[in-house]
Design an enzyme around this catalytic site. Structure first.
Site, PDB file in Angstrom:
ATOM      1  N   CYS A  70       0.844  -1.198   0.000  1.00 18.09           N
ATOM      2  CA  CYS A  70       0.000   0.000   0.000  1.00 18.09           C
ATOM      3  C   CYS A  70       0.877   1.245   0.000  1.00 18.09           C
ATOM      4  O   CYS A  70       1.985   1.230   0.541  1.00 18.09           O
ATOM      5  CB  CYS A  70      -0.885   0.067   1.245  1.00 18.09           C
ATOM      6  SG  CYS A  70      -2.202  -1.145   1.323  1.00 18.09           S
ATOM      7  N   ASP A  71       0.358   2.311  -0.587  1.00 14.67           N
ATOM      8  CA  ASP A  71       1.025   3.598  -0.480  1.00 14.67           C
ATOM      9  C   ASP A  71      -0.019   4.699  -0.602  1.00 14.67           C
ATOM     10  O   ASP A  71      -0.954   4.593  -1.408  1.00 14.67           O
ATOM     11  CB  ASP A  71       2.084   3.782  -1.560  1.00 14.67           C
ATOM     12  CG  ASP A  71       2.989   4.966  -1.235  1.00 14.67           C
ATOM     13  OD1 ASP A  71       3.928   4.766  -0.435  1.00 14.67           O
ATOM     14  OD2 ASP A  71       2.744   6.070  -1.742  1.00 14.67           O
ATOM     15  N   SER A  72       0.130   5.734   0.224  1.00 14.12           N
ATOM     16  CA  SER A  72      -0.848   6.824   0.246  1.00 14.12           C
ATOM     17  C   SER A  72      -0.193   8.164  -0.064  1.00 14.12           C
ATOM     18  O   SER A  72       0.942   8.430   0.365  1.00 14.12           O
ATOM     19  CB  SER A  72      -1.517   6.923   1.625  1.00 14.12           C
ATOM     20  OG  SER A  72      -2.217   5.743   1.940  1.00 14.12           O
TER      21      SER A  72
END
Length: 201
Positions: A70-72
């Site tokens: 995941c990456d935000s």
């Protein structure tokens, strides 16, 4: 079915655990600055895919596991805002964000190590920020909390009082969209409830 979380984020880990999943954490070590310049949604997704692939290739990943990267980033004025890294940058971010709304983009990449199949997508949630004062910004930044999180804020910590409302999935703002992850699990041919830890089931 076991989940491996390719992220050092304590907020993502806590979100998954509260949903009945107890993942193994293996940090990817991917350089998040290597893709600067991409549109925010694409940047989040590509970084998630890189993190997922880096961890899935490791020898210590349990056989037959699902690996989640995941990456935000926070999109504001078309720009991708990741972790500010310094107090000065965090203050400038908050001065730009206050009284406005941004879109939190979280890329998700899920790989089934048994089949090699990958399912990936980006979740987007609109976040409305309070019109905080300079004194509030200074006090918040001084806590250190916003320095190492995408967009320089949290919704599940001290920054929660500075978020007036959101449009979309709350969990996505914390760092992992549970409804989207459930869809990705199904896309790979599994049931969400297979990921629940034995104590949950």
């Amino acid at each position: 079915m076991h989940l491996v979380l390719a992220s050092a984020s304590p907020a993502r880990l806590a979100t998954l655990r509260s949903a009945g999943i107890d993942p193994t954490v293996i940090v990817s070590g991917v350089d998040e600055s290597r893709l600067d310049g991409l549109p925010p949604a694409e940047l989040a997704l590509q970084l998630a895919e890189l993190k997922c692939a880096a961890v899935a290739a490791r020898d210590d990943v349990p056989e037959g596991a699902l690996v989640l990267g995941c990456d935000s980033v926070l999109e504001l004025d078309g720009e991708a805002l990741g972790k500010p890294g310094s107090a000065e940058v965090a203050v400038r971010r908050w001065q730009a964000m206050r009284g406005r709304a941004g879109v939190l983009r979280t890329g998700h990449s899920l790989r089934d190590t048994a089949t090699g199949r990958v399912a990936a997508a980006t979740a987007s949630t609109t976040v409305h920020f309070a019109d905080v004062s300079d004194a509030e910004i200074a006090a918040y930044v001084a806590t250190g909390e916003p320095l190492d999180v995408a967009g320089a804020f949290t919704v599940d910590g001290l920054g929660g009082a500075f978020v007036t409302h959101i449009e979309g999935d709350h969990h996505n703002v914390v760092g992992v969209s549970l409804p989207l992850l459930r869809d990705l699990v199904a896309e790979l041919g599994h049931e969400w409830t297979e990921l629940w830890s034995p104590t949950t089931a």
